[in-house]
Design an enzyme around this catalytic site. Structure first.
Site, PDB file in Angstrom:
ATOM      1  N   GLY A  15       0.787  -1.224   0.000  1.00  0.00           N
ATOM      2  CA  GLY A  15       0.000   0.000   0.000  1.00  0.00           C
ATOM      3  C   GLY A  15       0.820   1.275   0.000  1.00  0.00           C
ATOM      4  O   GLY A  15       0.538   2.191   0.771  1.00  0.00           O
ATOM      5  N   SER A  16       1.817   1.375  -0.878  1.00  0.00           N
ATOM      6  CA  SER A  16       2.624   2.597  -0.891  1.00  0.00           C
ATOM      7  C   SER A  16       1.791   3.800  -1.338  1.00  0.00           C
ATOM      8  O   SER A  16       1.968   4.913  -0.820  1.00  0.00           O
ATOM      9  CB  SER A  16       3.859   2.424  -1.781  1.00  0.00           C
ATOM     10  N   ARG A  68     -17.168 -14.494  -6.367  1.00  0.00           N
ATOM     11  CA  ARG A  68     -16.781 -13.086  -6.470  1.00  0.00           C
ATOM     12  C   ARG A  68     -17.941 -12.189  -6.030  1.00  0.00           C
ATOM     13  O   ARG A  68     -17.726 -11.143  -5.403  1.00  0.00           O
ATOM     14  CB  ARG A  68     -16.373 -12.783  -7.913  1.00  0.00           C
ATOM     15  N   MET A  93      -5.787  -5.922  -5.756  1.00  0.00           N
ATOM     16  CA  MET A  93      -5.621  -6.901  -6.840  1.00  0.00           C
ATOM     17  C   MET A  93      -6.844  -7.813  -6.967  1.00  0.00           C
ATOM     18  O   MET A  93      -6.757  -9.037  -6.865  1.00  0.00           O
ATOM     19  CB  MET A  93      -4.354  -7.717  -6.605  1.00  0.00           C
ATOM     20  N   ARG A  94      -7.984  -7.178  -7.186  1.00  0.00           N
ATOM     21  CA  ARG A  94      -9.215  -7.919  -7.414  1.00  0.00           C
ATOM     22  C   ARG A  94      -9.965  -7.294  -8.575  1.00  0.00           C
ATOM     23  O   ARG A  94     -10.066  -6.066  -8.677  1.00  0.00           O
ATOM     24  CB  ARG A  94     -10.126  -7.880  -6.175  1.00  0.00           C
ATOM     25  N   ASN A 110      -9.003   4.719  -9.248  1.00  0.00           N
ATOM     26  CA  ASN A 110      -7.899   3.749  -9.256  1.00  0.00           C
ATOM     27  C   ASN A 110      -6.678   4.415  -9.874  1.00  0.00           C
ATOM     28  O   ASN A 110      -6.799   5.365 -10.647  1.00  0.00           O
ATOM     29  CB  ASN A 110      -8.293   2.520 -10.087  1.00  0.00           C
ATOM     30  N   HIS A 112      -3.186   3.456 -12.104  1.00  0.00           N
ATOM     31  CA  HIS A 112      -2.592   2.405 -12.932  1.00  0.00           C
ATOM     32  C   HIS A 112      -1.240   2.876 -13.449  1.00  0.00           C
ATOM     33  O   HIS A 112      -1.105   4.034 -13.869  1.00  0.00           O
ATOM     34  CB  HIS A 112      -3.511   2.079 -14.108  1.00  0.00           C
ATOM     35  N   VAL A 147     -11.419  -3.527 -17.199  1.00  0.00           N
ATOM     36  CA  VAL A 147     -10.223  -3.283 -16.396  1.00  0.00           C
ATOM     37  C   VAL A 147      -9.403  -2.131 -16.981  1.00  0.00           C
ATOM     38  O   VAL A 147      -9.186  -2.043 -18.192  1.00  0.00           O
ATOM     39  CB  VAL A 147      -9.369  -4.563 -16.316  1.00  0.00           C
ATOM     40  N   ALA A 176       6.198   8.856  -9.101  1.00  0.00           N
ATOM     41  CA  ALA A 176       5.233   9.765  -9.720  1.00  0.00           C
ATOM     42  C   ALA A 176       3.813   9.492  -9.224  1.00  0.00           C
ATOM     43  O   ALA A 176       3.023  10.420  -9.019  1.00  0.00           O
ATOM     44  CB  ALA A 176       5.306   9.641 -11.240  1.00  0.00           C
TER      45      ALA A 176
END
Length: 217
Positions: A15-16, A68, A93-94, A110, A112, A147, A176
């Site tokens: 969790g950075s 799920r 990661m889900r 989110n 990415h 996704v 960044a």
């Protein structure tokens, strides 16, 4: 500051990016308050950091659920129990069900590690290097069921160096990410933007979207 938006952070590991958001929210003038950190993995290192900062944590182990859909229902219930208004995924990661994504439409963001729409999915750094890309970076976006898609809020651009390996490029991009994610969450929480169709538009003066931050090596 009053009216800070209660934010739930979802993690699966160290969790950075979660740490960057928590540190930003320690400023009382920051428009988001971290209400809870939830992990789908009981041994996620990020839970220890959150607890040390006095933030509530929960573990919802996906392995304990038969489907799920069942897991997502439990996650949704936990978020609502903590009165969460905005969700920030930080290395979660889900792949979520469409039902959950739509329930939080335009309230879940989110980050990415690529300049979306390029390099969706895994191994973005390796793929950028293989393509000979000269620019790479990170993107904060609203979550959609597909996704790594959804309206883009902000991007951070970093140069790709001739000497780069996937590891060195990943570290530059991660640095960044830590700069851009708190800025993006602040824009969402402050109400400085809204989603029209599948585009993000500014509602506050002086805000140009998507935010693009160049980051030097």
């Amino acid at each position: 500051m009053t009216g800070r938006k209660k934010t739930g952070i979802l993690i699966s590991g160290r969790g950075s990016n979660m740490q960057a958001l928590i540190r930003a929210a320690q400023d009382p003038h920051y428009p988001a308050e971290i209400a809870v950190v939830i992990s789908n993995r009981p041994n996620a290192q990020g839970l220890d950091f959150a607890k040390a900062q006095g933030i509530r944590t929960e573990v919802i182990d996906h392995k304990a659920y038969g489907s799920r859909e069942d897991f997502d229902r439990a996650l949704d219930s936990a978020l609502r129990r903590h009165h969460v208004e905005i969700i920030a995924c930080a290395g979660f990661m889900r792949v979520m069900t469409k039902t959950l994504v739509e329930a939080w439409r335009d309230r879940m963001i989110n980050i990415h590690p690529s300049l979306l729409p390029a390099y969706k999915g895994l191994h973005s750094h390796e793929r950028a290097l293989a393509d000979g890309a000269t620019r790479h970076g990170a993107t904060v976006h609203f979550v959609r069921h597909d996704v790594d898609s959804g309206p883009i809020i902000a991007q951070a651009r970093v140069p790709v160096l001739k000497s780069d390996t996937p590891e060195t490029l990943a570290q530059r991009v991660l640095d960044a990410e830590h700069k851009i994610y708190p800025k993006a969450l602040a824009l969402v929480a402050s109400g400085a933007l809204r989603v029209e169709g599948e585009e993000v538009v500014a509602t506050a003066p002086g805000v140009t979207l998507p935010v693009v931050i160049p980051v030097l090596p």
